[in-house]
Design an enzyme around this catalytic site. Structure first.
Site, PDB file in Angstrom:
ATOM      1  N   LYS A  43      -8.158  39.596  -1.793  1.00 13.15           N
ATOM      2  CA  LYS A  43      -8.589  39.274  -3.483  1.00 13.15           C
ATOM      3  C   LYS A  43      -8.643  41.017  -4.293  1.00 13.15           C
ATOM      4  CE  LYS A  43     -13.055  37.588  -4.084  1.00 13.15           C
ATOM      5  NZ  LYS A  43     -12.535  37.142  -2.819  1.00 13.15           N
ATOM      6  N   CYS A  73       0.217  37.669  -6.498  1.00  8.00           N
ATOM      7  CA  CYS A  73       0.674  36.394  -5.267  1.00  8.00           C
ATOM      8  C   CYS A  73       0.739  34.811  -6.124  1.00  8.00           C
ATOM      9  CB  CYS A  73      -1.092  36.047  -4.553  1.00  8.00           C
ATOM     10  SG  CYS A  73      -0.832  38.471  -3.910  1.00  8.00           S
TER      11      CYS A  73
END
Length: 457
Positions: free
Chosen positions: A157, A270
């Site tokens: 992340k 992403c």
């Protein structure tokens, strides 16, 4: 172990630095001399909390180096991680030109057995294409060196990447069943042993399943976000509080609390790219992923939600209005503005005649670059953007405040100062940072996402 990382972008740099932190000898390669110069000067080209310290510590210890020397990089690593970009092509598919170029370079220079690891997010079947590219280069020079291509997708992340790498929830590794594949499995097991001392975190599978797992994970998370955003929009109409709903459904262990926050849409490098790439893969096989098509459509619409709320509040007349924007990055703890909701909102405000004052703790310089691209067709709009020195400075003389990124620094502002600096005490909260009841007590007009208080008729 001797490790080569091809690509010093977000994934490559975090992977290289963290593997060096564990004592490995890491060679980071990039064809961009500018990036290498930045790294060799003791700086890093991305914003990621904790990363600069890890890189500096391992550079000082001699465990990580940065270079553009392709031949030296191939010679160095027994394990070669390909961590280059896979940007979306015009049709939404992942562009593999950089992955295959890296593979060809390995094949061109390798002299002994290599484990070639696809760390970049790549479509199912990429390992086969990488293998062909390497084999073609070996055949061109009549070399007999052997190799195995492994899939080891990243699950990092942005804003918490170092922590995610050093304390992973899971490590997914796909190997084939050949003798070379077994050798690669042994080497990858040795590399990741430090992560499994407390408990086994590695999930072994075939290569194609590992490739698929990365896309499936991001598609599922994107789906949860879009689902909650749809419910939030409905909650605004029926008079429900989406935060109460979130707690209610999140308490069900089959659902859980993660990724149930309503907001003004997801962005970044992403989710948008990976959802599109998975849809494109399905199309290649004659299938339509209807849920993911809806996820993408909902997210595109959700990025317009703040603009719509603002236009409705000001009776579709915002010519000459001035708005403060808190948050530009697509999420906190990063300067990444790829597919950020702020870009959609600011574009709508400026094109409808408003001006804005913007502030973000780390992405101000990136914003200047991005907005020059966004308003390439209307450069005159750039003068309508003021870059504030701090959050309160952005509020001066604004008709309303819009919050787009949930930075911690925005969670507990001095509301007396907020009211004094704004022309009108109006807040459009795209991340539901504040409680509507508290805003009412403070005499602030508050517009959240799915948190409207409506009177039933």
């Amino acid at each position: 172990m001797k490790i080569t990382i091809i690509g010093t972008g977000y994934v490559g740099l975090v992977t290289g630095a963290c593997l060096a932190e564990l004592g490995n000898d890491v060679f980071c390669l990039d064809v961009d001399q500018r990036k290498i110069d930045i790294l060799n000067n003791g700086e890093i080209p991305i914003h990621e909390p904790g990363l600069e310290e890890v890189v500096a510590r391992n550079r000082a210890a001699g465990r990580i180096r940065f270079s553009t020397d392709v031949e030296a990089s191939v010679a160095h690593g027994d394990i070669q991680f390909i961590a280059v970009g896979t940007p979306p092509d015009e049709d939404g598919s992942a562009d593999l030109q950089y992955v295959l170029a890296a593979a060809r370079n390995i094949g061109k220079y390798m002299t002994g057995f290599k484990v070639i690891v696809d760390k970049s997010t790549v479509p199912v079947g990429t390992a086969d294409r990488v293998s062909v590219a390497v084999q073609e280069e070996l055949a061109a020079r009549a070399a007999t060196a052997t190799f195995s291509v492994v899939s080891n997708p990243e699950f990092l992340k942005e804003g918490a990447a170092v922590e995610d790498f050093m304390r992973p929830d899971r490590i997914v590794i796909g190997c084939d069943a050949t003798p070379q594949g077994e050798k690669a499995r042994d080497m990858m097991k040795k590399l990741y042993t430090p992560f499994n001392r407390n408990r086994e975190r590695t999930y072994w599978m075939d290569v194609r399943s590992a490739e698929f797992t990365k896309y499936a994970a991001n598609a599922m998370l994107a789906t949860r976000i879009s689902f909650m955003n749809e419910l939030a929009n409905l909650a605004d109409h029926v008079g429900a509080d989406i935060e109460a709903v979130r707690h209610g459904i999140g308490s069900d262990p089959r659902i859980g609390h993660s990724f149930l926050y309503a907001g003004c849409g997801y962005g970044g490098s992403c989710f948008p790219k990976d959802v599109q790439a998975l849809e494109r893969t399905a199309q290649d096989y004659g299938l339509n992923l209807l849920i993911l098509q809806a996820v993408e459509e909902v997210n595109a619409r959700q990025k317009q939600i703040l603009g719509a709320k603002i236009m409705q509040r000001f009776d579709n007349q915002i010519v000459g209005k001035h708005f403060a924007i808190w948050g530009l990055a697509f999420k906190p703890n990063t300067d990444d503005m790829r597919a950020a909701s702020s870009r959609v909102l600011i574009g709508e405000l400026l094109r409808n005649g408003a001006t804005v004052a913007v502030y973000d703790p780390v992405s101000m310089e990136e914003a200047k670059r991005v907005f020059e691209l966004d308003f390439y067709d209307a450069p005159e709009l750039l003068v309508s953007i003021r870059y504030a020195e701090n959050p309160m400075d952005a509020l001066n003389g604004a008709d309303a405040l819009a919050i787009v990124t949930e930075w911690k620094a925005f969670r507990s502002p001095d509301f007396d100062q907020v009211k004094q600096r704004l022309k009108q005490a109006v807040i459009f909260d795209g991340r539901n940072l504040f409680e509507p009841a508290v805003m009412t007590e403070l005499d602030i007009e508050y517009h959240g996402i799915g948190r409207s208080v409506l009177t039933r008729k």
